[in-house]
Scaffold this motif. Structure first.
Motif, PDB file in Angstrom:
ATOM      1  N   ARG A   3       0.766  -1.213  -0.283  1.00 18.34           N
ATOM      2  CA  ARG A   3       0.011  -0.074  -0.121  1.00 18.34           C
ATOM      3  C   ARG A   3       0.875   1.180   0.014  1.00 18.34           C
ATOM      4  NH1 ARG A   3      -5.102  -0.211   2.103  1.00 18.34           N
ATOM      5  NH2 ARG A   3      -4.501   1.368   3.668  1.00 18.34           N
ATOM      6  N   VAL A   4       0.731   2.263  -0.879  1.00 17.39           N
ATOM      7  CA  VAL A   4       1.583   3.219  -1.311  1.00 17.39           C
ATOM      8  C   VAL A   4       0.908   4.558  -1.135  1.00 17.39           C
ATOM      9  CG1 VAL A   4       3.227   4.532  -2.726  1.00 17.39           C
ATOM     10  CG2 VAL A   4       3.027   1.936  -2.727  1.00 17.39           C
ATOM     11  N   LEU A   5       1.405   5.588  -0.353  1.00 20.29           N
ATOM     12  CA  LEU A   5       0.951   6.931  -0.293  1.00 20.29           C
ATOM     13  C   LEU A   5       1.977   7.787  -1.094  1.00 20.29           C
ATOM     14  CD1 LEU A   5      -0.935   9.188   0.899  1.00 20.29           C
ATOM     15  CD2 LEU A   5       0.645   9.251   2.850  1.00 20.29           C
ATOM     16  N   LEU A   6       1.229   8.754  -2.010  1.00 16.88           N
ATOM     17  CA  LEU A   6       2.251   9.588  -2.594  1.00 16.88           C
ATOM     18  C   LEU A   6       2.311  11.003  -2.208  1.00 16.88           C
ATOM     19  CD1 LEU A   6       1.045   8.385  -6.271  1.00 16.88           C
ATOM     20  CD2 LEU A   6       3.031   7.639  -5.144  1.00 16.88           C
ATOM     21  N   ALA A   7       3.212  11.587  -1.882  1.00 13.59           N
ATOM     22  CA  ALA A   7       3.303  12.954  -1.248  1.00 13.59           C
ATOM     23  C   ALA A   7       4.080  13.678  -2.000  1.00 13.59           C
ATOM     24  CB  ALA A   7       3.712  12.918   0.069  1.00 13.59           C
ATOM     25  N   ASP A   8       3.669  14.706  -2.958  1.00  9.96           N
ATOM     26  CA  ASP A   8       4.063  15.541  -3.660  1.00  9.96           C
ATOM     27  C   ASP A   8       3.191  16.789  -4.002  1.00  9.96           C
ATOM     28  OD1 ASP A   8       5.084  16.792  -6.387  1.00  9.96           O
ATOM     29  OD2 ASP A   8       6.634  14.917  -6.208  1.00  9.96           O
ATOM     30  N   ASP A  54       8.219  13.524  -1.472  1.00 10.97           N
ATOM     31  CA  ASP A  54       9.064  14.816  -2.103  1.00 10.97           C
ATOM     32  C   ASP A  54       9.556  15.330  -0.830  1.00 10.97           C
ATOM     33  OD1 ASP A  54      10.115  16.436  -3.951  1.00 10.97           O
ATOM     34  OD2 ASP A  54       8.294  17.550  -4.307  1.00 10.97           O
ATOM     35  N   ILE A  55      10.688  16.088  -0.976  1.00 15.95           N
ATOM     36  CA  ILE A  55      11.449  17.162  -0.170  1.00 15.95           C
ATOM     37  C   ILE A  55      10.720  18.420  -0.116  1.00 15.95           C
ATOM     38  CG2 ILE A  55      13.493  18.133   0.537  1.00 15.95           C
ATOM     39  CD1 ILE A  55      13.450  15.234   1.175  1.00 15.95           C
ATOM     40  N   ARG A  56      11.080  19.127  -1.135  1.00 18.99           N
ATOM     41  CA  ARG A  56      10.271  20.526  -1.451  1.00 18.99           C
ATOM     42  C   ARG A  56       8.664  20.720  -1.554  1.00 18.99           C
ATOM     43  NH1 ARG A  56      15.057  23.575  -2.724  1.00 18.99           N
ATOM     44  NH2 ARG A  56      16.817  22.440  -1.487  1.00 18.99           N
ATOM     45  N   MET A  57       8.079  20.757  -0.793  1.00 20.69           N
ATOM     46  CA  MET A  57       6.689  21.110  -0.727  1.00 20.69           C
ATOM     47  C   MET A  57       6.184  22.002   0.150  1.00 20.69           C
ATOM     48  SD  MET A  57       5.059  17.101  -0.581  1.00 20.69           S
ATOM     49  CE  MET A  57       5.978  16.586   1.088  1.00 20.69           C
ATOM     50  N   THR A  82      13.141  12.638  -5.384  1.00 15.16           N
ATOM     51  CA  THR A  82      13.171  14.482  -5.413  1.00 15.16           C
ATOM     52  C   THR A  82      14.155  14.685  -6.580  1.00 15.16           C
ATOM     53  OG1 THR A  82      14.017  16.352  -3.773  1.00 15.16           O
ATOM     54  CG2 THR A  82      15.105  14.147  -3.767  1.00 15.16           C
ATOM     55  N   THR A  83      13.838  15.840  -6.899  1.00 14.79           N
ATOM     56  CA  THR A  83      14.688  16.276  -8.022  1.00 14.79           C
ATOM     57  C   THR A  83      16.137  16.906  -7.500  1.00 14.79           C
ATOM     58  OG1 THR A  83      12.918  17.217  -9.008  1.00 14.79           O
ATOM     59  CG2 THR A  83      14.781  18.128  -9.680  1.00 14.79           C
ATOM     60  N   PHE A  84      16.385  16.930  -6.305  1.00 15.84           N
ATOM     61  CA  PHE A  84      17.417  17.509  -5.796  1.00 15.84           C
ATOM     62  C   PHE A  84      18.371  16.638  -5.102  1.00 15.84           C
ATOM     63  CE2 PHE A  84      13.652  20.582  -5.267  1.00 15.84           C
ATOM     64  CZ  PHE A  84      14.268  21.622  -5.768  1.00 15.84           C
ATOM     65  N   ASP A  85      19.507  16.617  -5.291  1.00 16.62           N
ATOM     66  CA  ASP A  85      20.676  15.845  -4.732  1.00 16.62           C
ATOM     67  C   ASP A  85      21.970  16.371  -4.170  1.00 16.62           C
ATOM     68  OD1 ASP A  85      22.084  16.761  -6.969  1.00 16.62           O
ATOM     69  OD2 ASP A  85      22.568  14.887  -7.811  1.00 16.62           O
ATOM     70  N   LEU A  86      21.406  17.694  -3.764  1.00 16.78           N
ATOM     71  CA  LEU A  86      22.403  18.396  -2.707  1.00 16.78           C
ATOM     72  C   LEU A  86      22.915  17.767  -1.610  1.00 16.78           C
ATOM     73  CD1 LEU A  86      20.900  21.876  -3.397  1.00 16.78           C
ATOM     74  CD2 LEU A  86      22.545  20.798  -4.644  1.00 16.78           C
ATOM     75  N   ASP A  87      24.022  17.654  -1.312  1.00 15.93           N
ATOM     76  CA  ASP A  87      24.492  17.221  -0.048  1.00 15.93           C
ATOM     77  C   ASP A  87      23.712  17.294   1.135  1.00 15.93           C
ATOM     78  OD1 ASP A  87      26.391  16.056  -1.482  1.00 15.93           O
ATOM     79  OD2 ASP A  87      28.041  17.508  -0.673  1.00 15.93           O
ATOM     80  N   ARG A 105      14.820  11.624 -11.603  1.00 21.62           N
ATOM     81  CA  ARG A 105      15.375  11.225 -13.192  1.00 21.62           C
ATOM     82  C   ARG A 105      15.388   9.588 -13.182  1.00 21.62           C
ATOM     83  NH1 ARG A 105      19.966  13.972 -11.344  1.00 21.62           N
ATOM     84  NH2 ARG A 105      21.691  13.004 -10.741  1.00 21.62           N
ATOM     85  N   ALA A 106      15.191   8.858 -12.185  1.00 22.22           N
ATOM     86  CA  ALA A 106      15.235   7.232 -12.155  1.00 22.22           C
ATOM     87  C   ALA A 106      14.304   6.813 -13.052  1.00 22.22           C
ATOM     88  CB  ALA A 106      14.915   6.639 -10.630  1.00 22.22           C
ATOM     89  N   THR A 107      14.525   5.395 -13.595  1.00 19.39           N
ATOM     90  CA  THR A 107      13.645   5.151 -14.472  1.00 19.39           C
ATOM     91  C   THR A 107      12.286   4.460 -13.804  1.00 19.39           C
ATOM     92  OG1 THR A 107      14.622   2.716 -14.308  1.00 19.39           O
ATOM     93  CG2 THR A 107      15.597   4.432 -15.911  1.00 19.39           C
ATOM     94  N   PRO A 108      11.116   4.485 -14.389  1.00 20.74           N
ATOM     95  CA  PRO A 108      10.128   3.564 -13.767  1.00 20.74           C
ATOM     96  C   PRO A 108      10.391   2.402 -13.223  1.00 20.74           C
ATOM     97  CG  PRO A 108       9.393   4.833 -15.928  1.00 20.74           C
ATOM     98  CD  PRO A 108      10.876   4.807 -15.715  1.00 20.74           C
ATOM     99  N   GLU A 109      11.254   1.567 -13.867  1.00 20.84           N
ATOM    100  CA  GLU A 109      11.613   0.039 -13.209  1.00 20.84           C
ATOM    101  C   GLU A 109      12.423   0.434 -12.015  1.00 20.84           C
ATOM    102  OE1 GLU A 109      12.176   1.286 -16.388  1.00 20.84           O
ATOM    103  OE2 GLU A 109      10.687  -0.085 -17.437  1.00 20.84           O
ATOM    104  N   GLU A 110      13.295   1.540 -11.893  1.00 20.41           N
ATOM    105  CA  GLU A 110      14.093   1.533 -10.658  1.00 20.41           C
ATOM    106  C   GLU A 110      12.888   2.384  -9.724  1.00 20.41           C
ATOM    107  OE1 GLU A 110      18.278   3.160 -12.492  1.00 20.41           O
ATOM    108  OE2 GLU A 110      16.912   4.498 -12.182  1.00 20.41           O
TER     109      GLU A 110
END
Length: 220
Positions: A3-8, A54-57, A82-87, A105-110
């Motif tokens: 069961r998945v919840l999407l937060a974006d 998501d991170i930035r919301m 997330t889009t952001f990979d800042l340290d 940018r990960a693939t759907p499979e990933e």
């Protein structure tokens, strides 16, 4: 059924993820949230197995929402997407207790593989993020020789593979072990490091430089 919840905060992103996951057997999207406040409220009410966060919301970010969820009873697993990979973003998310960190940018499979892995109790870090973690966390705290000495050579190999974001199945394949043997090693690693779960073990490995000093390499 996972069961998945999407937060974006982006409705188009949520819609795309929902359509993708709807086609996957064994995965069900049980709810959506547009900010961190809604994410925590929905997670507590719906009790999903995995929150894709998501991170930035607006209103409240994904890091603080993740931190709250970690304190909840029967807490869900959290996969940061997330889009952001800042340290500092990676560090904040993992410190908050996220079980996985994946870039958009990960693939759907990933993504699907990461959701299944996180639901199964694995810690997931994309290879690109793992490289940044190695660089940013190496020697930040310094070696923890006392706890490191508790690990056998094979347990150390398993921990370094965990730090690369490999699942139990992938670790078993790379080390030529059975999955059950890997699970036993993971259990011993958690006990010897005195940590709650795989994510905490991976954080320890990064922050003490244990993962960085190993011989494991990141494979795309």
């Amino acid at each position: 059924m996972i069961r998945v919840l999407l937060a974006d905060d982006d409705a188009l992103v949520r819609g795309g993820l929902k359509a993708l996951l709807r086609a996957e057997p064994g995965i069900e999207v049980v709810g959506e949230a547009a900010n961190g406040v809604e994410a925590v409220r929905a997670a507590l009410a719906l009790k999903p197995d995995v929150v894709v966060m998501d991170i930035r919301m607006p209103v409240r970010d994904g890091v603080s929402a993740t931190r709250d969820l970690m304190a909840a009873p029967d807490r869900p697993r959290v996969l940061v997407l997330t889009t952001f990979d800042l340290d500092e973003v990676v560090d904040d998310a993992i410190t908050a207790g996220a079980d996985g960190f994946l870039l958009k940018r990960a693939t759907p499979e990933e993504l699907v593989t990461a959701i299944r892995a996180v639901a199964a109790g694995d810690a997931v870090v994309s290879p690109a993020v793992a490289r940044r973690l190695f660089a940013s966390h190496a020697a930040r705290v310094g070696p923890d020789h006392e706890r490191a000495a508790r690990l056998t050579d094979r347990e150390a190999d398993v921990l370094r593979a965990m730090a690369l974001g490999l699942s139990n199945t992938e670790i078993a394949r790379s080390l030529h072990l059975s999955v059950e043997t890997v699970k036993t090693h993971v259990k011993h690693v958690l006990a010897k490091l005195d940590v709650r779960d795989r994510t905490q073990a991976v954080v320890w490995a990064y922050r003490t430089g244990f993962a960085y000093r190993g011989t494991a390499t990141v494979v795309e």
